[in-house]
Structures are given as structure tokens and as C-alpha cells.
Design an enzyme around this catalytic site. Structure first.
Site, mmCIF file in Angstrom:
data_model
loop_
_atom_site.group_PDB
_atom_site.id
_atom_site.type_symbol
_atom_site.label_atom_id
_atom_site.label_comp_id
_atom_site.label_asym_id
_atom_site.label_seq_id
_atom_site.Cartn_x
_atom_site.Cartn_y
_atom_site.Cartn_z
ATOM 1 N N ASP A 57 -2.332 -19.261 11.037
ATOM 2 C CA ASP A 57 -1.883 -18.412 12.147
ATOM 3 C C ASP A 57 -0.393 -18.596 12.412
ATOM 4 O O ASP A 57 0.050 -18.662 13.564
ATOM 5 C CB ASP A 57 -2.713 -18.689 13.409
ATOM 6 C CG ASP A 57 -4.165 -18.279 13.231
ATOM 7 O OD1 ASP A 57 -4.454 -17.492 12.311
ATOM 8 O OD2 ASP A 57 -5.022 -18.752 13.996
ATOM 9 N N HIS A 96 -7.984 -15.121 18.227
ATOM 10 C CA HIS A 96 -7.104 -16.281 18.334
ATOM 11 C C HIS A 96 -5.738 -15.960 18.924
ATOM 12 O O HIS A 96 -4.972 -16.871 19.221
ATOM 13 C CB HIS A 96 -6.967 -16.974 16.982
ATOM 14 C CG HIS A 96 -6.879 -18.466 17.095
ATOM 15 N ND1 HIS A 96 -7.120 -19.320 16.046
ATOM 16 C CD2 HIS A 96 -6.572 -19.283 18.149
ATOM 17 C CE1 HIS A 96 -6.968 -20.578 16.441
ATOM 18 N NE2 HIS A 96 -6.634 -20.573 17.709
ATOM 19 N N HIS A 150 -3.520 -11.917 15.937
ATOM 20 C CA HIS A 150 -4.342 -13.142 15.895
ATOM 21 C C HIS A 150 -3.946 -14.043 14.724
ATOM 22 O O HIS A 150 -4.379 -15.200 14.679
ATOM 23 C CB HIS A 150 -5.838 -12.820 15.886
ATOM 24 C CG HIS A 150 -6.415 -12.419 14.564
ATOM 25 N ND1 HIS A 150 -7.739 -12.601 14.243
ATOM 26 C CD2 HIS A 150 -5.858 -11.820 13.483
ATOM 27 C CE1 HIS A 150 -7.982 -12.151 13.018
ATOM 28 N NE2 HIS A 150 -6.848 -11.674 12.544
ATOM 29 N N ASP A 185 -8.901 -24.699 12.060
ATOM 30 C CA ASP A 185 -8.917 -23.298 11.664
ATOM 31 C C ASP A 185 -8.859 -23.193 10.143
ATOM 32 O O ASP A 185 -8.223 -24.012 9.478
ATOM 33 C CB ASP A 185 -7.685 -22.607 12.275
ATOM 34 C CG ASP A 185 -7.784 -21.099 12.338
ATOM 35 O OD1 ASP A 185 -8.446 -20.503 11.474
ATOM 36 O OD2 ASP A 185 -7.172 -20.506 13.258
#
Length: 300
Positions: free
Chosen positions: A127, A100, A140, A123
Site C-alpha cells: 500500500d 484500507h 486503498h 498485509d
């Protein structure tokens, strides 16, 4: 927007995290028939191949705890340039990951073309870590924070100005594993999040209706960043950081179908398919099926 042409670009990078194999994600998705699937929808498809990524042994020491910083930055710089060019050419960019961390480059390229780009972050994770809050140093786990201008200068300054997306233009869907620093940032920035609690309680249809209405009134383009670990590992086992209790296969199709009907999505990426951890390419097949729904595939 009615999509006439899609340009596929792969970034087979596994440097934003520690588990090998996700660099084979773009190949797995192609083997699962993404080009043929989209062509059946009467969309012109251009496969631009993959960006070449170096290996860690060639990387310079970065003086930070961020793993493979220079190579991750280099790959994302190339991706940002390619995505920017795709949009300039009037095509829809469809990016295949890779881990990612590649979203840093995608959003850097996309953001050049919109005043208020929106982001749907599909997701299990937020993140939203930075070098200071990350337990692992894995990039990521940082791309959404980086895209808001928070993080190492080598990442936030890729392809122009530091902030690519405003926090009020972000919707996270499917979150069920957030670090403390991420929770604090979500509260501080007022980021809209639909956790699995909201999906269970409200139902996916209402979640997507609220997401679409929210972004439609405040953005001039919307990027979908879909991490396959957003889907429950029973349906998508081939991911590096599976979290049980995720979005079902059918709920994910409904979400993609509603996004197709909304004509809101102007760019997309599908990431974290890891064939080494998969079962007979099951996760790549799921990714391709979801892309079919996103681009207007119907049963009748």
C-alpha cells in the site's frame, strides 16, 4: 499498556477500490460478535457506530486519476477527528473497515498523540503506491505512502502536518504482492519488511520478536493496521484482493498473542472484510478471533 476501555468506530467505505461490498465489513464484524468477545475479556467497550459515507455519484471531478478522491478524503477527515477524540478521552481506538484507504484517517488521528508513532502493516500488499506509480488509481493501495507524506495534498494534509509516520518506524508483515514502484520506495526509505519468504524461513515467532524489539526501541506508541488479505485466502476468503500463499490462521493468532504480551499496541484497525465475497461470514469471524487474541484472550 494495559487496555481498560476500547472505543469501536466503523468507516464503511468501499470507495478506495473498485469492488463493491467491503462497505459492509463493519456490520459483518459486529455480527460476528466483536463487542461480546471483548466484553468477555472484562474490557469496557463503547461502540460509537459508523461514520456516514457518501456515494460516488455525488462526488466532484478531482482532475486526477485517483478514484473518488473527494469522498475518500472526506471520510478520512471525519475518521481522523473521531480517532483523535477517542485517544483524548483515554480510550483505545479500534477501527473497523471498509477498505484500507481508511488507514489514512486512522493514522492521521493517532499521530497527533505520539512523537514517534510506529506502524505494523499486516498485509499481503505494501500500500505504498502514489498517483504516479499506481496501476489502478485505487486509493486503498496508497495509505501507507500517504501517511509518510507522499501523495495527493488532499490526502497527505488530512488532520495536520503532511507526514504522520517516519519510514524507519514502519514494519510490513506478510507482503507477497508488491508493485515495482513500491519495491523502489521500500529500498529508498529503508522500510523494514518481513515478506512471506522471511516468515517461512524464520518462523512467525522470530518475525514477531524482531518486529517487537525493533519498534520498542524507537517508538512511543504502535498502531496495528491489519488487512485480512494478509491472512491466506483459504482462511480468509472474503477479501477484495486475495493473494494465495499467505499467513496462516494459526500464525496470525500467534502474532496477535505476542503483540498482546508485548503491550506495545496503542491503536488498531481491521480492514477489507467483504461479506459479498465471503463464505458464511468466515472472514469476519476470523477478524473477531484475531482481535480476541490481540486484546489478551487466552485458552487457559
Amino acid at each position: 499498556m494495559s487496555i481498560q476501555k476500547i472505543s469501536i468506530i466503523g468507516l464503511p467505505m468501499d470507495l478506495g477500490q473498485a469492488r463493491r461490498g467491503v462497505d459492509m465489513g463493519p456490520s459483518a464484524i459486529r455480527c460476528a460478535g466483536i463487542v461480546e468477545r471483548l466484553e468477555r475479556l472484562k474490557i469496557e467497550v463503547e461502540d460509537l457506530g459508523d461514520i456516514v459515507v457518501g456515494r460516488p455519484e455525488n462526488a466532484q471531478k478531482s482532475g486526477t486519476n485517483l478514484k473518488n478522491l473527494s469522498l475518500v478524503a472526506k471520510g478520512n477527515i471525519q475518521l481522523a477527528t473521531r480517532v483523535d477524540k477517542i485517544i483524548q478521552g483515554g480510550s483505545f481506538p479500534l477501527v473497523l473497515g471498509g477498505d484500507h484507504s481508511i488507514a489514512i484517517g486512522t493514522l492521521a488521528g493517532v499521530s497527533k498523540h505520539y512523537e514517534n508513532v510506529g506502524v505494523i502493516w499486516y498485509d499481503a500488499h505494501g500500500d505504498l503506491n502514489t498517483e504516479e506509480t499506481s496501476p489502478s488509481g485505487n486509493i486503498h493501495g496508497m495509505p501507507l505512502a500517504v501517511s509518510m507524506g507522499l501523495g495527493h495534498p488532499d490526502l497527505v494534509n488530512i488532520h495536520g502536518s503532511t507526514s504522520k509516520v517516519k519510514p524507519e518506524n514502519i514494519v510490513i508483515i506478510g507482503a507477497r504482492s508488491l508493485d515495482e514502484g513500491e519495491k523502489e520506495l521500500i529500498r529508498e526509505k529503508g522500510i523494514k519488511v518481513f515478506t512471506m519468504h522471511e516468515i517461512d524461513r524464520m518462523g512467525m515467532a522470530r518475525v514477531m520478536e524482531e518486529c517487537i524489539d525493533y519498534l520498542r526501541e524507537r517508538t512511543d506508541g504502535v498502531h496495528l493496521s491489519l488487512d485480512l488479505d494478509g491472512v491466506d485466502p483459504a482462511d480468509a476468503p472474503g477479501v477484495g484482493t486475495p493473494v494465495i500463499g499467505g499467513i496462516s490462521y494459526r500464525e496470525s493468532h500467534l502474532a496477535m498473542e505476542m503483540l498482546a504480551e508485548s503491550e506495545l499496541i496503542t491503536s488498531a484497525e481491521f480492514v477489507e472484510v467483504n461479506p459479498i465475497l465471503d463464505e458464511r461470514n468466515k472472514t469476519a469471524i476470523v477478524a473477531v478471533a484475531l482481535m480476541g487474541s490481540l486484546f489478551g484472550e487466552k485458552l487457559v
